[in-house]
Design a protein around this motif. Sequence first.
Motif, PDB file in Angstrom:
ATOM      1  N   LYS A   1       0.802  -1.017   0.062  1.00 13.58           N
ATOM      2  CA  LYS A   1       0.208  -0.062   0.140  1.00 13.58           C
ATOM      3  C   LYS A   1       0.928   1.263   0.043  1.00 13.58           C
ATOM      4  CE  LYS A   1      -3.795  -2.410   2.653  1.00 13.58           C
ATOM      5  NZ  LYS A   1      -4.247  -2.327   4.046  1.00 13.58           N
ATOM      6  N   ALA A   2       1.983   1.149   0.562  1.00  9.94           N
ATOM      7  CA  ALA A   2       2.870   2.356   0.736  1.00  9.94           C
ATOM      8  C   ALA A   2       3.582   2.976  -0.532  1.00  9.94           C
ATOM      9  CB  ALA A   2       4.126   2.028   1.706  1.00  9.94           C
ATOM     10  N   LYS A   3       3.840   1.757  -1.201  1.00 11.44           N
ATOM     11  CA  LYS A   3       4.487   2.177  -2.596  1.00 11.44           C
ATOM     12  C   LYS A   3       5.816   3.201  -2.357  1.00 11.44           C
ATOM     13  CE  LYS A   3       0.130   1.694  -5.325  1.00 11.44           C
ATOM     14  NZ  LYS A   3      -0.847   2.471  -5.869  1.00 11.44           N
ATOM     15  N   PRO A   4       6.680   2.619  -1.544  1.00 11.52           N
ATOM     16  CA  PRO A   4       7.951   3.635  -1.173  1.00 11.52           C
ATOM     17  C   PRO A   4       8.746   3.939  -2.372  1.00 11.52           C
ATOM     18  CG  PRO A   4       8.247   1.625  -0.228  1.00 11.52           C
ATOM     19  CD  PRO A   4       6.807   1.405  -1.094  1.00 11.52           C
ATOM     20  N   HIS A   5       9.231   5.261  -2.592  1.00  9.53           N
ATOM     21  CA  HIS A   5      10.321   5.563  -3.358  1.00  9.53           C
ATOM     22  C   HIS A   5      11.701   5.070  -3.113  1.00  9.53           C
ATOM     23  CE1 HIS A   5       7.304   8.864  -4.194  1.00  9.53           C
ATOM     24  NE2 HIS A   5       7.427   8.245  -5.267  1.00  9.53           N
ATOM     25  N   LEU A   6      11.791   4.891  -1.712  1.00  2.37           N
ATOM     26  CA  LEU A   6      13.086   4.425  -1.172  1.00  2.37           C
ATOM     27  C   LEU A   6      12.714   3.086  -0.287  1.00  2.37           C
ATOM     28  CD1 LEU A   6      16.074   4.414  -0.234  1.00  2.37           C
ATOM     29  CD2 LEU A   6      15.476   6.245   1.353  1.00  2.37           C
ATOM     30  N   PHE A   7      13.486   1.835  -0.576  1.00  2.19           N
ATOM     31  CA  PHE A   7      13.362   0.897   0.265  1.00  2.19           C
ATOM     32  C   PHE A   7      14.627   0.299   1.000  1.00  2.19           C
ATOM     33  CE2 PHE A   7      12.925  -3.757   1.155  1.00  2.19           C
ATOM     34  CZ  PHE A   7      12.046  -3.786   2.145  1.00  2.19           C
ATOM     35  N   PHE A   8      14.816   0.166   1.893  1.00  2.54           N
ATOM     36  CA  PHE A   8      16.205   0.035   2.493  1.00  2.54           C
ATOM     37  C   PHE A   8      16.076  -1.473   3.641  1.00  2.54           C
ATOM     38  CE2 PHE A   8      19.367   0.357   5.998  1.00  2.54           C
ATOM     39  CZ  PHE A   8      20.427   0.238   5.002  1.00  2.54           C
ATOM     40  N   ALA A   9      16.846  -2.379   3.189  1.00  2.29           N
ATOM     41  CA  ALA A   9      16.617  -3.652   3.972  1.00  2.29           C
ATOM     42  C   ALA A   9      18.013  -4.294   4.048  1.00  2.29           C
ATOM     43  CB  ALA A   9      15.705  -4.637   3.239  1.00  2.29           C
ATOM     44  N   VAL A  10      18.142  -5.185   5.162  1.00  2.00           N
ATOM     45  CA  VAL A  10      19.486  -5.862   5.584  1.00  2.00           C
ATOM     46  C   VAL A  10      19.378  -7.102   4.817  1.00  2.00           C
ATOM     47  CG1 VAL A  10      19.672  -5.129   7.776  1.00  2.00           C
ATOM     48  CG2 VAL A  10      18.063  -6.902   7.420  1.00  2.00           C
ATOM     49  N   PRO A  11      20.176  -7.924   4.251  1.00  2.00           N
ATOM     50  CA  PRO A  11      20.234  -9.184   3.314  1.00  2.00           C
ATOM     51  C   PRO A  11      19.023 -10.234   3.815  1.00  2.00           C
ATOM     52  CG  PRO A  11      22.388  -8.151   3.542  1.00  2.00           C
ATOM     53  CD  PRO A  11      21.699  -7.353   4.737  1.00  2.00           C
TER      54      PRO A  11
END
Length: 547
Positions: free
Chosen positions: A245-255
């Motif tokens: 739902k958020a449809k982010p422009h930036l997505f950050f995650a750990v492996p």
Amino acid sequence: MDFKSPLEAFLYWEKKTPDQVFLNQPIYGKILQYTYKKAGEEARKIASGLRALGLPESSHIALLSKNCAHWHMSDLAIQMAGYVSVPIYPTLTADGVQLILDHSDAKAIIVGKLDSYEAQKAGIKNMPILSIGMYGVEEKNTWESWLKAYEPMVPFERDPIDLFTIIYTSGTTGMPKGVMHSSYNFVFCNKIFIKKLLAPDHFRFFSYLPLAHVAERLIATLCICKGAEVFFPESLDTFASDLKKAKPHLFFAVPRIYAKFQEKILEKIPQKRLDLLLKIPVLNMILKKTLQKNLGMGSALIIGSAAAPISVDLIHWYQKIGVTILQLYGMTEDCSLSHANTHEENKVGTVGKAHEEVSVKLSAEGEILIKNDCMMLGYYKNPELTASVFEDGYFKTGDTGEYDHEGYLTITGRVKDQFKTDKGKYIIPAPIELALSANENIGQICLVGTGIPQPIALITLSEVGRTKTKKALAESLMATVRALNPKLEKHERVEKVVIMKEEWTPDNNLTTPTLKVKRNAIEKIHKPYYYRWFAMEDKVIFEAELI
């Protein structure tokens, strides 16, 4: 905009776009929205309440909560009151909470959205607690009662170079260190990142990694500097739908997160079928767009990975479905301003090139040394340790690395992670662990070998691995080992694989809150068994069968 602090940025957007949605908080299946005006009003009232406690100037205020709208408003309130924030990881035990509260000299604490507050509460002693009733935390002082009792205050103005926050490292070894940063450090980094991100005016971000970690905190302040809209997951069960739902422009995650996403996709579309569908021209584009949309990454401009090594095979797998994961590198001490791959300059397997604003050199031992204009102010109450981690103005990261001829940096390991087998040979585990982790059955891995002739790999199983028979697991794991060993020096070759009976998590203190494996903690438990495991005939050993 040339802001001097995150608070100044918020006040700018509050005035310019008061009715724009700032925070989206899901609760009980509904979304509560906080505009910049509403968030500012609540933060001002909470700041008034904090000032009414009569605390000394520049007091340290702790913040214990999962990511939520009230985390952001609490952080703003602490700034408005002229105090210093001390974020605490929401997964810490009562002892861990008490350790940080005592060390940081916190004078009060705000308690928000948590999974186990009753178990953590024992760690909070002799200080005012402000609880947020909306998340089921009821103390004498509540957020809701303060909103009724106090009037909005005029925010304090503090010098941008003053202490802004103390961020405690998640700590793979020893006592967490309190890293001190100014608000200037955060806005300096964000000017650089916003310029490189080229984010649209209405910028969206999905916040779920702990805000007590420097990277997520930096992005949180980036959102404020950009006047962005922030979304949160309600729970683990709703995570995927909330992200979509958020449809982010930036997505950050750990492996580990990317590996989990991959496992979920392969549960629905087995690899052989996925490969077949991707070979069909018409279906190829439709499938890619569908997968990107279902992952919530259809609008993402930057998809980043950091905090731990990520498998090259995993990055290539995502590239096949049209998702480009960019590896990044930074530390709490350098405010995450270090190295990054970009869409224009991206070399898989490296953490990219140093930012133009960063100076880097390697020590004689290959340790990475960093210098920038947003370096930490030091470790709280530990000037001796602060002095020991700097060399001619450069921060000693503790990581070892190598540059190629194009300037891309590859992290080769941690200085302190090296271990010696009983042959007297030193082994750097990180590259071997990364190569083994390409096996889809492996969830987590820790290569060990102190006191035995050859290293052995301790692993936990991925969700895919847990569906396999013991025979299939043994065959797959040994095939990976046999393929890798000829590429290694003789003393590095993996002798055995031991499958752990339980997953390593922050709850059992075997990973950090950002899911880095705590080598020392794992070794402390399992080291007495190394010799016994090494002497066994089987090449793949199931720990559960030995307990």
